[in-house]
Design an enzyme around this catalytic site. Structure first.
Site, PDB file in Angstrom:
ATOM      1  CB  SER A  34      -0.939   0.013   1.212  1.00 43.47           C
ATOM      2  OG  SER A  34      -0.222  -0.118   2.421  1.00 43.47           O
ATOM      3  CG  ASP A 341      -3.732   6.382   5.938  1.00 50.08           C
ATOM      4  OD1 ASP A 341      -2.634   6.094   6.445  1.00 50.08           O
ATOM      5  OD2 ASP A 341      -4.174   5.813   4.923  1.00 50.08           O
ATOM      6  CG  HIS A 344      -0.708   4.127   3.951  1.00 51.03           C
ATOM      7  ND1 HIS A 344      -1.992   3.862   4.409  1.00 51.03           N
ATOM      8  CD2 HIS A 344      -0.222   2.956   3.500  1.00 51.03           C
ATOM      9  CE1 HIS A 344      -2.260   2.572   4.221  1.00 51.03           C
ATOM     10  NE2 HIS A 344      -1.212   2.000   3.672  1.00 51.03           N
TER      11      HIS A 344
END
Length: 373
Positions: A34, A341, A344
């Site tokens: 991610s 967040d 990340h």
């Protein structure tokens, strides 16, 4: 990174760019999780899996809309692409016939592991069905697309890949998180490191045998500094040990152990494939550098470990009110935060990391210096 400092980094980034007469890369291919996903997870996620990063305020800083990236804007490989005049990579699963795949493809998927996902399911380390997005799966996608990639260049497979830049990773964070979240001890988590590193190295070796010459292998970030781990692990164990910047010591020790093993494995690969330029990209050092000197980067010390976008709590991360959910707001200036967040990073942080990978000191060797020789 405050706005003024972020702009100074951008100016430096442009001034150090590759001149028109300098050698460059023809394409960029990325495998990972991610930290560099450009939308594959959004496409792969089954209806029962909640997805929030396809909603505002994701993408607010640069794109002005969500793109599937887990950030307020660009991620590291976007800045790498811009450096070499390449397009920002689209998610490989978009399957758009208009895409010029010869310029590159992003195979990364959020939640991806170095070890095949069925291992975690069989071992009962997770209590839910995982998305089949591991490193081996992504390598398979690349193999399937390779004829299209190379046919568009009118060159043989090995020749068409010799001037491409490959990213393999970051891989490992999700592997270790599954084990941490299963309640295992530090020693138990460490026991998975050799297998994770072995799988990463096997992927790098596979690409080199296919014709890749330039391969960047990022290490693990200091995941013990993430608001999610600080919140969830601290709530499980009130006696957790913290390091000098307030991060979880055990998680970061495993990350450093992973990085030392990965570096040693890369050194061995360099001896085996002397023609290849295998670059170790330090993902740990730049984050710690900011956290140790937050004011230098325009980050308030009190906010250094907080998420910019979150639903409250000690680290502004709350499992029941994550970024993207209705009513969850982002901070006014993401460039003044390290974390976006809870897991990340902000675009400003990713810019700093990319700069360090391109020019040093956070890469061995820096990407631009590897290209010169």
């Amino acid at each position: 990174m405050g706005v003024a400092l972020a702009l100074s980094f951008l100016l430096c980034f442009c001034l150090h760019g590759v001149s028109s007469g300098s050698p460059s890369f023809t394409s960029l291919f990325t495998l990972g999780d991610s930290y560099i996903d450009a939308g594959n997870f959004v496409i792969m996620a089954p209806p029962a899996v909640p997805v929030w990063h396809d909603k505002p305020p994701y993408g607010m800083t640069f794109f002005g809309r969500p793109t599937g990236r887990l950030s307020d804007g660009r991620v590291t490989v976007d800045f790498i692409a811009e450096q070499f005049g390449l397009p920002l990579l689209r998610a490989s699963l978009l399957n758009s016939s208009s895409d010029n795949v010869s310029k590159g493809v992003n195979f990364a998927v959020g939640g991806a592991t170095a070890i095949d996902v069925d291992f975690y399911e069989r071992s009962k380390l997770v209590q839910f069905k995982l998305i089949n997005n591991s490193l081996n799966v992504q390598l398979g996608w690349f193999e399937q697309l390779k004829p299209t990639i190379c046919n568009k260049t009118l060159l043989g497979h090995r020749e068409c890949l010799s001037k491409a830049l490959f990213f393999v990773g970051e891989f490992g964070v999700n592997d270790y998180n599954f084990v941490w979240n299963a309640g295992k001890t530090e020693d138990e988590v460490r026991s998975y490191v050799p297998k994770v590193v072995k799988n990463i190295v096997m992927a790098v070796e596979t690409l080199i045998k296919e014709g890749a010459v330039y391969v960047v292998v990022p290490g693990s970030p200091p995941n013990g500094c993430s608001p999610t781990m600080l919140t969830t692990r601290s709530s499980l164990n009130k006696t957790m040990m913290y390091d000098h910047v307030g991060c979880l010591s055990d998680i970061n020790r495993v990350a450093k152990y992973h990085n030392s093993m990965l570096r040693a494995a890369i050194d061995a690969l360099r001896g085996k494939y002397s023609h290849a330029k295998i670059i170790y990209a330090d993902f740990y050092g730049p984050i710690i550098t900011i956290l140790e000197n937050p004011s230098r980067f325009g980050v308030a010390g009190a906010d250094a470990l907080l998420a910019c976008c979150g639903g409250g709590g000690a680290y502004n991360w709350n499992a029941s009110a994550v970024c993207g959910m209705p009513g969850v707001k982002a901070c006014k200036d993401p460039s003044a935060f390290v974390n976006w967040d809870g897991i990340h990073y902000t675009e400003a942080t990713y810019r700093f990391i990319a700069e360090g990978w391109l020019h040093g000191p956070f890469a061995d060797p820096p990407i631009l210096s590897a290209l010169r020789y």
